[in-house]
Write a protein that holds these residues in place. Structure first.
Motif, PDB file in Angstrom:
ATOM      1  N   HIS A  93      -9.890  -3.545  -4.682  1.00 30.47           N
ATOM      2  CA  HIS A  93      -8.802  -3.537  -5.660  1.00 30.47           C
ATOM      3  C   HIS A  93      -8.854  -2.197  -6.382  1.00 30.47           C
ATOM      4  CE1 HIS A  93      -6.312  -4.916  -9.109  1.00 30.47           C
ATOM      5  NE2 HIS A  93      -7.128  -4.138  -9.801  1.00 30.47           N
ATOM      6  N   PHE A  94      -7.695  -1.528  -6.470  1.00 32.97           N
ATOM      7  CA  PHE A  94      -7.623  -0.221  -7.119  1.00 32.97           C
ATOM      8  C   PHE A  94      -6.601  -0.278  -8.253  1.00 32.97           C
ATOM      9  CE2 PHE A  94      -8.659   0.340  -2.642  1.00 32.97           C
ATOM     10  CZ  PHE A  94      -9.756   1.178  -2.681  1.00 32.97           C
ATOM     11  N   ASP A  95      -6.971   0.232  -9.427  1.00 31.80           N
ATOM     12  CA  ASP A  95      -6.028   0.417 -10.529  1.00 31.80           C
ATOM     13  C   ASP A  95      -5.500   1.842 -10.470  1.00 31.80           C
ATOM     14  OD1 ASP A  95      -6.249  -2.175 -11.722  1.00 31.80           O
ATOM     15  OD2 ASP A  95      -8.231  -1.584 -12.466  1.00 31.80           O
ATOM     16  N   LEU A  96      -4.181   2.000 -10.715  1.00 33.85           N
ATOM     17  CA  LEU A  96      -3.517   3.297 -10.531  1.00 33.85           C
ATOM     18  C   LEU A  96      -2.828   3.748 -11.821  1.00 33.85           C
ATOM     19  CD1 LEU A  96      -1.623   2.341  -7.222  1.00 33.85           C
ATOM     20  CD2 LEU A  96      -3.954   3.239  -7.395  1.00 33.85           C
ATOM     21  N   ASN A  97      -2.640   5.064 -11.939  1.00 33.45           N
ATOM     22  CA  ASN A  97      -1.811   5.593 -13.028  1.00 33.45           C
ATOM     23  C   ASN A  97      -0.648   6.433 -12.504  1.00 33.45           C
ATOM     24  OD1 ASN A  97      -3.029   7.959 -12.214  1.00 33.45           O
ATOM     25  ND2 ASN A  97      -4.196   8.294 -14.110  1.00 33.45           N
ATOM     26  N   GLN A  98      -0.548   6.569 -11.159  1.00 28.37           N
ATOM     27  CA  GLN A  98       0.553   7.313 -10.550  1.00 28.37           C
ATOM     28  C   GLN A  98       1.066   6.565  -9.319  1.00 28.37           C
ATOM     29  OE1 GLN A  98      -0.612  11.405  -9.766  1.00 28.37           O
ATOM     30  NE2 GLN A  98      -1.783  11.520 -11.668  1.00 28.37           N
ATOM     31  N   GLY A  99       1.033   5.234  -9.403  1.00 26.62           N
ATOM     32  CA  GLY A  99       1.415   4.408  -8.264  1.00 26.62           C
ATOM     33  C   GLY A  99       2.902   4.424  -7.985  1.00 26.62           C
ATOM     34  N   PRO A 100       3.308   3.760  -6.935  1.00 28.35           N
ATOM     35  CA  PRO A 100       2.443   2.962  -6.056  1.00 28.35           C
ATOM     36  C   PRO A 100       1.764   3.798  -4.979  1.00 28.35           C
ATOM     37  CG  PRO A 100       4.702   2.729  -5.351  1.00 28.35           C
ATOM     38  CD  PRO A 100       4.734   3.593  -6.596  1.00 28.35           C
ATOM     39  N   SER A 101       0.712   3.248  -4.373  1.00 30.70           N
ATOM     40  CA  SER A 101       0.072   3.892  -3.223  1.00 30.70           C
ATOM     41  C   SER A 101       0.955   3.740  -1.990  1.00 30.70           C
ATOM     42  CB  SER A 101      -1.290   3.242  -2.939  1.00 30.70           C
ATOM     43  OG  SER A 101      -2.154   3.343  -4.044  1.00 30.70           O
ATOM     44  N   LYS A 102       0.750   4.619  -1.034  1.00 31.21           N
ATOM     45  CA  LYS A 102       1.457   4.515   0.248  1.00 31.21           C
ATOM     46  C   LYS A 102       0.492   3.950   1.285  1.00 31.21           C
ATOM     47  CE  LYS A 102       4.309   7.703   1.469  1.00 31.21           C
ATOM     48  NZ  LYS A 102       4.898   8.985   1.942  1.00 31.21           N
ATOM     49  N   PRO A 103       0.803   2.813   1.901  1.00 26.26           N
ATOM     50  CA  PRO A 103      -0.098   2.256   2.922  1.00 26.26           C
ATOM     51  C   PRO A 103      -0.376   3.262   4.033  1.00 26.26           C
ATOM     52  CG  PRO A 103       1.610   0.678   2.344  1.00 26.26           C
ATOM     53  CD  PRO A 103       2.006   1.965   1.697  1.00 26.26           C
ATOM     54  N   SER A 104      -1.626   3.385   4.425  1.00 26.75           N
ATOM     55  CA  SER A 104      -2.043   4.365   5.424  1.00 26.75           C
ATOM     56  C   SER A 104      -2.881   3.691   6.498  1.00 26.75           C
ATOM     57  CB  SER A 104      -2.874   5.477   4.764  1.00 26.75           C
ATOM     58  OG  SER A 104      -2.153   6.135   3.754  1.00 26.75           O
ATOM     59  N   PRO A 105      -2.956   4.293   7.686  1.00 23.82           N
ATOM     60  CA  PRO A 105      -3.875   3.772   8.696  1.00 23.82           C
ATOM     61  C   PRO A 105      -5.313   3.860   8.196  1.00 23.82           C
ATOM     62  CG  PRO A 105      -2.300   5.297   9.683  1.00 23.82           C
ATOM     63  CD  PRO A 105      -2.138   5.416   8.199  1.00 23.82           C
ATOM     64  N   VAL A 106      -6.113   2.881   8.557  1.00 24.93           N
ATOM     65  CA  VAL A 106      -7.542   2.873   8.239  1.00 24.93           C
ATOM     66  C   VAL A 106      -8.301   3.313   9.485  1.00 24.93           C
ATOM     67  CG1 VAL A 106      -9.522   1.424   7.629  1.00 24.93           C
ATOM     68  CG2 VAL A 106      -7.330   1.116   6.455  1.00 24.93           C
ATOM     69  N   ALA A 107      -9.299   4.174   9.301  1.00 23.15           N
ATOM     70  CA  ALA A 107     -10.058   4.713  10.427  1.00 23.15           C
ATOM     71  C   ALA A 107     -11.404   4.014  10.564  1.00 23.15           C
ATOM     72  CB  ALA A 107     -10.278   6.218  10.238  1.00 23.15           C
TER      73      ALA A 107
END
Length: 374
Positions: free
Chosen positions: A319-333
Protein backbone atom coordinates in the motif's frame (compact mmCIF):
# COMPACT_ATOMS: atom_id res chain seq x y z
CA UNK A 1 -4.17 -1.10 -16.47
CA UNK A 2 -3.46 1.75 -18.83
CA UNK A 3 -0.32 1.14 -20.90
CA UNK A 4 -0.66 4.25 -23.08
CA UNK A 5 2.69 5.78 -23.81
CA UNK A 6 4.55 2.64 -22.76
CA UNK A 7 4.25 0.60 -25.95
CA UNK A 8 2.47 -2.71 -26.42
CA UNK A 9 3.57 -6.02 -24.96
CA UNK A 10 5.65 -6.85 -28.01
CA UNK A 11 7.74 -3.69 -27.76
CA UNK A 12 8.57 -4.40 -24.14
CA UNK A 13 10.32 -7.59 -25.21
CA UNK A 14 11.98 -6.19 -28.31
CA UNK A 15 13.27 -2.83 -27.11
CA UNK A 16 16.46 -2.55 -25.07
CA UNK A 17 15.85 -1.33 -21.54
CA UNK A 18 18.45 -0.66 -18.85
CA UNK A 19 19.21 -3.74 -16.72
CA UNK A 20 17.60 -3.72 -13.30
CA UNK A 21 19.98 -3.49 -10.37
CA UNK A 22 19.93 -6.45 -8.04
CA UNK A 23 21.70 -4.52 -5.30
CA UNK A 24 18.69 -3.69 -3.21
CA UNK A 25 18.47 -0.82 -0.69
CA UNK A 26 17.53 -1.65 2.89
CA UNK A 27 14.13 -0.54 4.20
CA UNK A 28 14.31 3.02 5.50
CA UNK A 29 13.00 1.95 8.90
CA UNK A 30 11.86 -1.18 10.65
CA UNK A 31 8.40 0.27 11.22
CA UNK A 32 5.64 -1.16 8.97
CA UNK A 33 4.70 2.44 8.10
CA UNK A 34 7.64 4.27 6.51
CA UNK A 35 7.46 8.11 6.38
CA UNK A 36 9.56 8.97 3.33
CA UNK A 37 9.20 12.75 3.32
CA UNK A 38 10.39 13.33 6.89
CA UNK A 39 13.27 10.87 6.88
CA UNK A 40 14.61 11.24 3.37
CA UNK A 41 14.34 14.97 2.74
CA UNK A 42 17.77 16.52 2.47
CA UNK A 43 19.53 13.20 2.85
CA UNK A 44 21.78 12.20 -0.06
CA UNK A 45 21.10 8.74 -1.42
CA UNK A 46 23.43 6.06 -0.14
CA UNK A 47 25.89 4.70 -2.67
CA UNK A 48 25.28 1.23 -3.97
CA UNK A 49 27.03 -1.02 -6.41
CA UNK A 50 24.90 -1.82 -9.43
CA UNK A 51 24.89 -5.50 -10.29
CA UNK A 52 23.27 -6.54 -13.55
CA UNK A 53 21.21 -9.71 -14.01
CA UNK A 54 22.41 -12.76 -12.08
CA UNK A 55 24.61 -13.46 -15.03
CA UNK A 56 25.62 -11.04 -17.78
CA UNK A 57 23.61 -11.61 -20.95
CA UNK A 58 25.36 -13.16 -23.90
CA UNK A 59 24.48 -10.44 -26.36
CA UNK A 60 24.38 -10.34 -30.09
CA UNK A 61 21.56 -10.46 -32.63
CA UNK A 62 20.38 -13.83 -33.92
CA UNK A 63 22.50 -14.93 -36.83
CA UNK A 64 25.29 -12.46 -36.05
CA UNK A 65 28.79 -13.55 -37.01
CA UNK A 66 31.30 -13.85 -34.24
CA UNK A 67 34.32 -11.64 -34.00
CA UNK A 68 37.37 -13.43 -35.46
CA UNK A 69 39.58 -11.87 -32.78
CA UNK A 70 37.54 -12.58 -29.69
CA UNK A 71 35.61 -15.71 -30.67
CA UNK A 72 32.42 -14.05 -29.36
CA UNK A 73 29.28 -12.63 -30.85
CA UNK A 74 29.37 -8.81 -31.05
CA UNK A 75 27.52 -7.14 -28.16
CA UNK A 76 24.16 -5.41 -28.56
CA UNK A 77 24.16 -1.74 -27.79
CA UNK A 78 22.77 -1.19 -24.32
CA UNK A 79 23.39 -4.78 -23.20
CA UNK A 80 26.14 -5.90 -20.84
CA UNK A 81 29.18 -6.78 -22.92
CA UNK A 82 30.68 -9.24 -20.47
CA UNK A 83 30.49 -12.81 -21.72
CA UNK A 84 30.07 -15.46 -19.02
CA UNK A 85 33.29 -17.41 -18.69
CA UNK A 86 34.02 -20.97 -17.69
CA UNK A 87 36.30 -20.24 -14.76
CA UNK A 88 36.32 -23.74 -13.25
CA UNK A 89 39.31 -25.92 -14.14
CA UNK A 90 38.68 -28.06 -17.19
CA UNK A 91 40.47 -31.01 -15.65
CA UNK A 92 38.24 -32.75 -13.15
CA UNK A 93 41.19 -33.36 -10.81
CA UNK A 94 42.43 -29.77 -10.69
CA UNK A 95 39.74 -28.13 -8.58
CA UNK A 96 42.17 -27.36 -5.76
CA UNK A 97 45.11 -26.30 -7.96
CA UNK A 98 46.20 -22.66 -7.45
CA UNK A 99 45.32 -20.39 -10.35
CA UNK A 100 48.99 -19.80 -11.09
CA UNK A 101 49.78 -23.51 -11.51
CA UNK A 102 50.11 -24.70 -15.12
CA UNK A 103 47.44 -26.91 -16.61
CA UNK A 104 48.71 -30.24 -17.90
CA UNK A 105 46.90 -32.36 -20.45
CA UNK A 106 46.11 -36.01 -20.56
CA UNK A 107 47.92 -37.01 -23.74
CA UNK A 108 45.21 -39.53 -24.55
CA UNK A 109 42.30 -37.09 -24.47
CA UNK A 110 42.20 -33.28 -24.52
CA UNK A 111 39.67 -31.95 -21.96
CA UNK A 112 36.92 -29.63 -23.15
CA UNK A 113 34.45 -27.77 -20.93
CA UNK A 114 31.00 -26.68 -22.11
CA UNK A 115 28.67 -23.93 -20.89
CA UNK A 116 25.01 -23.54 -21.89
CA UNK A 117 23.42 -20.18 -21.05
CA UNK A 118 19.75 -19.54 -21.85
CA UNK A 119 17.90 -16.27 -21.36
CA UNK A 120 14.12 -16.26 -20.98
CA UNK A 121 12.12 -13.16 -21.94
CA UNK A 122 8.38 -13.07 -21.37
CA UNK A 123 5.39 -10.74 -21.14
CA UNK A 124 2.73 -12.53 -19.12
CA UNK A 125 -0.92 -11.62 -19.60
CA UNK A 126 -4.17 -12.84 -18.08
CA UNK A 127 -4.72 -14.89 -21.24
CA UNK A 128 -1.93 -17.44 -21.75
CA UNK A 129 -2.68 -17.43 -25.48
CA UNK A 130 -1.43 -13.84 -25.76
CA UNK A 131 1.58 -14.35 -23.48
CA UNK A 132 4.77 -13.47 -25.37
CA UNK A 133 7.84 -15.66 -24.85
CA UNK A 134 11.33 -15.62 -26.30
CA UNK A 135 14.05 -17.98 -25.08
CA UNK A 136 17.52 -17.67 -26.59
CA UNK A 137 20.70 -19.56 -25.81
CA UNK A 138 24.44 -19.63 -26.37
CA UNK A 139 26.87 -22.54 -26.20
CA UNK A 140 30.45 -21.80 -25.18
CA UNK A 141 33.38 -24.22 -25.29
CA UNK A 142 36.51 -23.82 -23.18
CA UNK A 143 39.87 -25.27 -24.21
CA UNK A 144 42.99 -25.45 -22.02
CA UNK A 145 45.59 -22.94 -23.14
CA UNK A 146 48.15 -25.76 -23.41
CA UNK A 147 46.15 -27.17 -26.32
CA UNK A 148 47.61 -24.41 -28.51
CA UNK A 149 51.00 -26.15 -28.43
CA UNK A 150 49.89 -29.79 -28.30
CA UNK A 151 47.29 -29.90 -31.06
CA UNK A 152 48.16 -29.70 -34.75
CA UNK A 153 46.30 -29.43 -38.07
CA UNK A 154 46.55 -33.21 -38.32
CA UNK A 155 44.84 -33.76 -34.95
CA UNK A 156 41.41 -35.41 -35.17
CA UNK A 157 38.76 -32.70 -35.61
CA UNK A 158 36.67 -31.90 -32.57
CA UNK A 159 33.27 -33.43 -33.38
CA UNK A 160 30.20 -33.11 -31.19
CA UNK A 161 26.47 -33.84 -31.20
CA UNK A 162 23.61 -31.70 -29.99
CA UNK A 163 20.50 -33.72 -29.12
CA UNK A 164 16.88 -32.57 -28.64
CA UNK A 165 17.30 -30.19 -31.59
CA UNK A 166 13.59 -30.65 -32.39
CA UNK A 167 12.97 -28.18 -29.53
CA UNK A 168 15.06 -25.52 -31.25
CA UNK A 169 13.27 -23.06 -33.53
CA UNK A 170 16.42 -21.64 -35.11
CA UNK A 171 20.18 -21.91 -34.59
CA UNK A 172 23.19 -19.99 -35.84
CA UNK A 173 26.57 -21.76 -35.76
CA UNK A 174 29.78 -19.75 -35.55
CA UNK A 175 30.88 -20.44 -39.11
CA UNK A 176 34.44 -19.33 -38.38
CA UNK A 177 34.96 -22.39 -36.18
CA UNK A 178 32.35 -25.08 -36.82
CA UNK A 179 30.35 -26.59 -39.67
CA UNK A 180 27.33 -28.88 -39.60
CA UNK A 181 27.62 -32.42 -40.93
CA UNK A 182 24.37 -32.75 -42.86
CA UNK A 183 24.96 -36.42 -43.67
CA UNK A 184 25.13 -37.45 -39.99
CA UNK A 185 22.52 -35.01 -38.67
CA UNK A 186 18.82 -35.73 -38.17
CA UNK A 187 15.81 -33.66 -37.13
CA UNK A 188 16.61 -34.32 -33.45
CA UNK A 189 20.41 -34.60 -33.52
CA UNK A 190 22.86 -32.16 -35.09
CA UNK A 191 26.49 -33.13 -35.68
CA UNK A 192 29.18 -30.47 -35.96
CA UNK A 193 32.91 -30.54 -36.78
CA UNK A 194 35.47 -27.93 -35.80
CA UNK A 195 37.58 -26.35 -38.52
CA UNK A 196 40.87 -27.33 -36.90
CA UNK A 197 43.10 -24.89 -38.77
CA UNK A 198 40.94 -21.95 -37.65
CA UNK A 199 40.70 -23.31 -34.09
CA UNK A 200 44.47 -23.78 -33.75
CA UNK A 201 45.18 -20.34 -35.18
CA UNK A 202 42.79 -18.80 -32.69
CA UNK A 203 44.14 -20.77 -29.72
CA UNK A 204 47.73 -19.78 -30.55
CA UNK A 205 46.80 -16.12 -31.04
CA UNK A 206 44.98 -16.03 -27.71
CA UNK A 207 47.90 -17.78 -25.99
CA UNK A 208 50.32 -15.19 -27.37
CA UNK A 209 48.11 -12.28 -26.34
CA UNK A 210 47.38 -13.68 -22.85
CA UNK A 211 50.23 -16.05 -21.95
CA UNK A 212 49.08 -16.28 -18.31
CA UNK A 213 45.58 -17.45 -19.15
CA UNK A 214 44.85 -21.13 -18.55
CA UNK A 215 41.69 -21.36 -20.66
CA UNK A 216 40.43 -20.13 -23.99
CA UNK A 217 36.65 -19.66 -24.41
CA UNK A 218 34.80 -19.70 -27.72
CA UNK A 219 31.10 -19.04 -28.37
CA UNK A 220 30.25 -21.66 -30.96
CA UNK A 221 26.48 -21.47 -31.44
CA UNK A 222 23.43 -19.32 -30.71
CA UNK A 223 19.87 -20.60 -30.85
CA UNK A 224 16.23 -19.81 -30.15
CA UNK A 225 13.96 -22.26 -28.31
CA UNK A 226 10.40 -23.28 -29.13
CA UNK A 227 8.52 -22.13 -26.02
CA UNK A 228 4.98 -21.82 -24.69
CA UNK A 229 3.44 -20.39 -21.53
CA UNK A 230 3.35 -23.90 -20.06
CA UNK A 231 7.16 -24.06 -20.11
CA UNK A 232 7.79 -20.90 -18.06
CA UNK A 233 9.43 -21.61 -14.68
CA UNK A 234 7.35 -18.99 -12.82
CA UNK A 235 3.80 -17.81 -13.39
CA UNK A 236 2.83 -14.48 -11.89
CA UNK A 237 0.41 -11.59 -12.27
CA UNK A 238 0.16 -8.05 -10.92
CA UNK A 239 -3.03 -6.23 -9.92
CA UNK A 240 -3.13 -2.46 -9.40
CA UNK A 241 -5.74 -0.25 -7.77
CA UNK A 242 -4.82 3.40 -8.27
CA UNK A 243 -6.60 6.36 -6.65
CA UNK A 244 -5.63 10.00 -6.33
CA UNK A 245 -4.02 9.56 -2.91
CA UNK A 246 -3.25 5.82 -2.66
CA UNK A 247 -2.04 2.87 -4.71
CA UNK A 248 -2.61 -0.80 -3.90
CA UNK A 249 -0.45 -3.49 -5.53
CA UNK A 250 -0.97 -7.25 -5.36
CA UNK A 251 1.45 -9.72 -6.97
CA UNK A 252 0.46 -13.38 -7.18
CA UNK A 253 3.15 -15.89 -8.16
CA UNK A 254 3.76 -19.64 -8.26
CA UNK A 255 6.47 -22.11 -9.23
CA UNK A 256 5.47 -24.00 -12.38
CA UNK A 257 6.30 -27.64 -11.66
CA UNK A 258 5.65 -28.54 -15.30
CA UNK A 259 8.62 -26.58 -16.66
CA UNK A 260 11.21 -29.20 -15.68
CA UNK A 261 11.01 -32.79 -14.50
CA UNK A 262 13.98 -32.12 -12.20
CA UNK A 263 12.19 -29.18 -10.52
CA UNK A 264 15.31 -27.21 -9.57
CA UNK A 265 15.19 -24.40 -7.02
CA UNK A 266 15.35 -20.90 -8.51
CA UNK A 267 17.87 -18.54 -6.91
CA UNK A 268 18.21 -14.75 -6.53
CA UNK A 269 14.48 -14.19 -7.02
CA UNK A 270 13.51 -10.50 -7.21
CA UNK A 271 10.17 -8.84 -7.97
CA UNK A 272 10.52 -5.18 -9.03
CA UNK A 273 7.58 -2.76 -9.37
CA UNK A 274 7.98 0.89 -10.43
CA UNK A 275 5.56 3.19 -8.57
CA UNK A 276 5.10 6.87 -9.43
CA UNK A 277 2.72 9.50 -8.07
CA UNK A 278 4.93 10.87 -5.30
CA UNK A 279 5.08 8.09 -2.72
CA UNK A 280 5.24 9.44 0.83
CA UNK A 281 4.68 6.31 2.94
CA UNK A 282 4.17 2.65 2.31
CA UNK A 283 3.20 -0.59 3.99
CA UNK A 284 4.16 -3.97 2.59
CA UNK A 285 3.74 -7.67 3.16
CA UNK A 286 6.22 -9.23 3.49
CA UNK A 287 7.68 -6.21 5.29
CA UNK A 288 11.11 -6.87 3.81
CA UNK A 289 10.12 -4.97 0.67
CA UNK A 290 12.73 -2.32 -0.14
CA UNK A 291 11.87 1.13 -1.51
CA UNK A 292 14.39 3.02 -3.66
CA UNK A 293 12.43 6.24 -4.19
CA UNK A 294 10.98 5.10 -7.52
CA UNK A 295 10.40 1.37 -7.29
CA UNK A 296 9.54 -1.35 -4.82
CA UNK A 297 11.58 -4.54 -4.68
CA UNK A 298 10.93 -7.83 -2.96
CA UNK A 299 14.13 -9.84 -2.74
CA UNK A 300 13.48 -13.53 -2.10
CA UNK A 301 16.37 -15.87 -1.35
CA UNK A 302 15.00 -18.62 -3.58
CA UNK A 303 11.84 -20.20 -4.95
CA UNK A 304 11.48 -23.96 -4.58
CA UNK A 305 8.76 -26.23 -5.98
CA UNK A 306 5.84 -26.56 -3.54
CA UNK A 307 5.56 -29.64 -1.35
CA UNK A 308 1.77 -29.64 -1.85
CA UNK A 309 -0.21 -28.28 -4.84
CA UNK A 310 -2.37 -26.13 -2.56
CA UNK A 311 0.77 -24.31 -1.37
CA UNK A 312 1.83 -23.30 -4.88
CA UNK A 313 0.45 -19.75 -5.11
CA UNK A 314 1.94 -16.99 -2.97
CA UNK A 315 1.29 -13.27 -2.64
CA UNK A 316 3.17 -9.97 -2.28
CA UNK A 317 1.19 -6.90 -1.22
CA UNK A 318 1.91 -3.20 -0.84
CA UNK A 319 0.00 0.00 0.00
CA UNK A 320 1.43 3.38 -1.03
CA UNK A 321 0.30 6.85 0.08
CA UNK A 322 0.77 9.54 -2.59
CA UNK A 323 0.94 13.33 -2.83
CA UNK A 324 1.06 13.56 -6.65
CA UNK A 325 -1.27 10.72 -7.60
CA UNK A 326 -2.65 8.81 -9.18
CA UNK A 327 0.05 6.26 -10.03
CA UNK A 328 0.17 4.75 -13.50
CA UNK A 329 -0.03 0.93 -13.50
CA UNK A 330 3.21 -0.54 -14.85
CA UNK A 331 4.51 -4.00 -15.73
CA UNK A 332 6.18 -5.78 -12.82
CA UNK A 333 9.54 -7.43 -13.50
CA UNK A 334 10.85 -10.74 -12.21
CA UNK A 335 14.48 -11.81 -12.00
CA UNK A 336 15.86 -15.24 -11.13
CA UNK A 337 18.77 -17.57 -11.77
CA UNK A 338 18.71 -21.34 -12.22
CA UNK A 339 21.91 -23.38 -12.16
CA UNK A 340 22.10 -26.83 -13.71
CA UNK A 341 18.99 -26.60 -15.89
CA UNK A 342 17.93 -24.90 -19.14
CA UNK A 343 14.54 -24.69 -20.83
CA UNK A 344 15.57 -26.23 -24.16
CA UNK A 345 16.63 -29.61 -22.76
CA UNK A 346 19.56 -29.66 -25.19
CA UNK A 347 22.30 -32.20 -24.50
CA UNK A 348 25.93 -32.17 -25.64
CA UNK A 349 28.10 -35.17 -26.57
CA UNK A 350 31.64 -35.38 -27.86
CA UNK A 351 31.92 -37.81 -30.77
CA UNK A 352 35.73 -38.09 -30.93
CA UNK A 353 37.75 -40.22 -28.48
CA UNK A 354 40.68 -37.82 -28.76
CA UNK A 355 38.75 -35.35 -26.59
CA UNK A 356 36.82 -35.71 -23.35
CA UNK A 357 34.08 -33.68 -21.73
CA UNK A 358 35.58 -32.48 -18.45
CA UNK A 359 32.84 -30.08 -17.35
CA UNK A 360 29.27 -29.33 -18.41
CA UNK A 361 27.45 -26.33 -16.93
CA UNK A 362 23.91 -25.18 -17.66
CA UNK A 363 22.50 -21.83 -16.57
CA UNK A 364 19.11 -20.16 -17.04
CA UNK A 365 18.72 -16.42 -16.44
CA UNK A 366 15.97 -13.88 -16.98
CA UNK A 367 16.08 -11.07 -19.50
CA UNK A 368 12.82 -9.07 -19.58
CA UNK A 369 10.44 -11.28 -17.62
CA UNK A 370 7.37 -9.10 -17.07
CA UNK A 371 3.72 -9.30 -16.07
CA UNK A 372 1.30 -6.91 -17.76
CA UNK A 373 -0.71 -4.86 -15.24
CA UNK A 374 -4.38 -5.62 -14.67
Amino acid sequence: GDLSGRGGPGSLLDEDIPPVSTTLPQPLTSSPLVPLRSEVAGTPPSSSRTVHSPMALLSGPPGARLSPRSGRFPSNQGSPSTTPQLTSPVNGDTASRPSSAPITLDMQATPIAVLFVETVNAMLTQDTVTTLIKVSGTIQLSFPAAAANLLSPSSPPVTFRLKQMSRIAQHWPNQQFIERDAAQSTNDTAVFHFKMANLLSYLKRQHEQSPGSQFCNIDILKYQVNSTADTLPVRFSCHWKCDQSTTELLIMYSYNTAWSSQRPTLQNVNFIAPVDGGVTTFQAKPSTMAWSGERATWKLSDLAPPAQPEDSEKALQAHFDLNQGPSKPSPVALQFLCEGQVMSGLSFELATSAYRLSLLKQRLITGKYLAQPS
